[in-house]
Design a protein around this motif. Sequence first.
Motif, short mmCIF file in Angstrom:
data_model
loop_
_atom_site.label_atom_id
_atom_site.label_comp_id
_atom_site.label_asym_id
_atom_site.label_seq_id
_atom_site.Cartn_x
_atom_site.Cartn_y
_atom_site.Cartn_z
N TRP A 32 30.24 153.47 23.33
CA TRP A 32 31.53 153.75 23.99
C TRP A 32 32.16 155.06 23.53
O TRP A 32 32.91 155.68 24.26
CB TRP A 32 32.51 152.60 23.75
CG TRP A 32 32.95 152.51 22.33
CD1 TRP A 32 32.31 151.88 21.31
CD2 TRP A 32 34.11 153.11 21.75
NE1 TRP A 32 32.98 152.06 20.13
CE2 TRP A 32 34.10 152.80 20.38
CE3 TRP A 32 35.16 153.89 22.25
CZ2 TRP A 32 35.09 153.25 19.50
CZ3 TRP A 32 36.14 154.33 21.37
CH2 TRP A 32 36.09 154.00 20.01
N CYS A 33 31.83 155.47 22.31
CA CYS A 33 32.48 156.70 21.80
C CYS A 33 31.52 157.89 21.73
O CYS A 33 31.85 158.94 21.21
CB CYS A 33 33.10 156.44 20.43
SG CYS A 33 31.94 155.90 19.19
N VAL B 287 35.57 156.51 14.60
CA VAL B 287 34.34 156.89 15.29
C VAL B 287 33.28 157.37 14.28
O VAL B 287 32.12 156.95 14.33
CB VAL B 287 34.63 157.98 16.35
CG1 VAL B 287 33.34 158.55 16.91
CG2 VAL B 287 35.48 157.40 17.47
N PRO C 173 38.25 159.59 21.90
CA PRO C 173 38.33 158.27 21.27
C PRO C 173 39.23 158.24 20.03
O PRO C 173 39.69 157.18 19.63
CB PRO C 173 36.89 157.93 20.92
CG PRO C 173 36.11 159.16 21.08
CD PRO C 173 36.88 160.10 21.96
N ASN D 291 41.34 155.29 20.81
CA ASN D 291 41.44 155.21 22.26
C ASN D 291 40.08 154.83 22.84
O ASN D 291 39.07 155.45 22.51
CB ASN D 291 41.85 156.58 22.85
CG ASN D 291 43.18 157.04 22.32
OD1 ASN D 291 44.12 156.27 22.23
ND2 ASN D 291 43.25 158.31 21.95
N MET D 292 40.09 153.80 23.68
CA MET D 292 38.83 153.37 24.28
C MET D 292 38.97 153.47 25.80
O MET D 292 39.85 152.83 26.38
CB MET D 292 38.54 151.93 23.85
CG MET D 292 37.12 151.55 24.03
SD MET D 292 36.67 150.14 22.99
CE MET D 292 37.46 148.83 23.82
N HIS E 68 31.64 148.31 25.11
CA HIS E 68 33.02 148.01 24.72
C HIS E 68 33.08 146.64 24.06
O HIS E 68 33.73 146.46 23.03
CB HIS E 68 33.95 148.02 25.94
CG HIS E 68 34.23 149.38 26.48
ND1 HIS E 68 33.25 150.23 26.91
CD2 HIS E 68 35.39 150.05 26.64
CE1 HIS E 68 33.79 151.36 27.32
NE2 HIS E 68 35.10 151.28 27.16
#
Lengths: 172, 127
Positions: free
Chosen positions: A169-170, B51, B85, B95-96, B106
Amino acid sequence: RIYPLMRVTLTTSDGASVTVSRQLTKHSGFIEKAITDMAVDDNAVPLSAVAVDVDDATLKLVIEWLTEHRDDALPYPEKTDEERRADDIPAWDQAFVQKWDTKEDQQQTLYAVITAADKLDIKGLLDMTCKTLANKINGKTVEEMREILQLECDFTEEELAEIRKENAWCEN
Amino acid sequence: AEIQIEKENAWIDQTIGMRYDLSEVKVEQPFPLMELPNEIICIILRHLNTVDRLRARVNKRLYLLEWADQYQISQLTILQGDMSPIDPTIPGKVNMMLDVATLPSHVAFLLKLERNVRVESIFFSVR
């Protein structure tokens, strides 16, 4: 508490000895404990030597940092997870670390100072050097991190797939 | 002989110096992270943003240390649209981006968070 006159002699792992002001050593939990354990008069000048498991070259760097930070508040303020960040290293500390970057053994020096800060229990120095290392890793890809930290991937294919899924996701 | 070779090669060194500013070339040397005790590695992990902390799980030891170390995210924002992110100005905020294509990732991330992360608040922004 202020120790204006008292000095402490530190003996290093490679046989050198350095005498420093107690104003500096008060930031080291290890040295303070050693002095307390000796139960000597605070006004004794100088104290019996305290043996530290740190080499002379590294101790010199530690003392240089302590000299700059001699007036820092004690105890070292603990930060919450929300407050913690690696980009708030003071300018003097940044310049102090950057001096090593010109050396061939820059990473060994950083490693030596991190371990010295840990052994001597100097929270401010440990925090700053850990932030410095975190900044070297921050923003890097997995491959770049492996390269900087020289780490082999020892995951199974299934474990690696799970981690990639958690990170996907990142990554874009 | 060494002096002779140096003389013969001097023009090459000068030419390279004209093309590249060698003082700017900085080779990042490897850091012996695995020689540090677990407690210090955990301090370093805590200084990474969420992250980079996820990415830093590059071997089993780092994976286990990251898992064992409890930490807190102040705000998890799940939103539509493009956004980084992490917000470098607000540590502890993640932040997603909501994206159907990456939904399994997710879910995998949220399940990972459940293991060792306390999320103070979750903010949804769906248009």
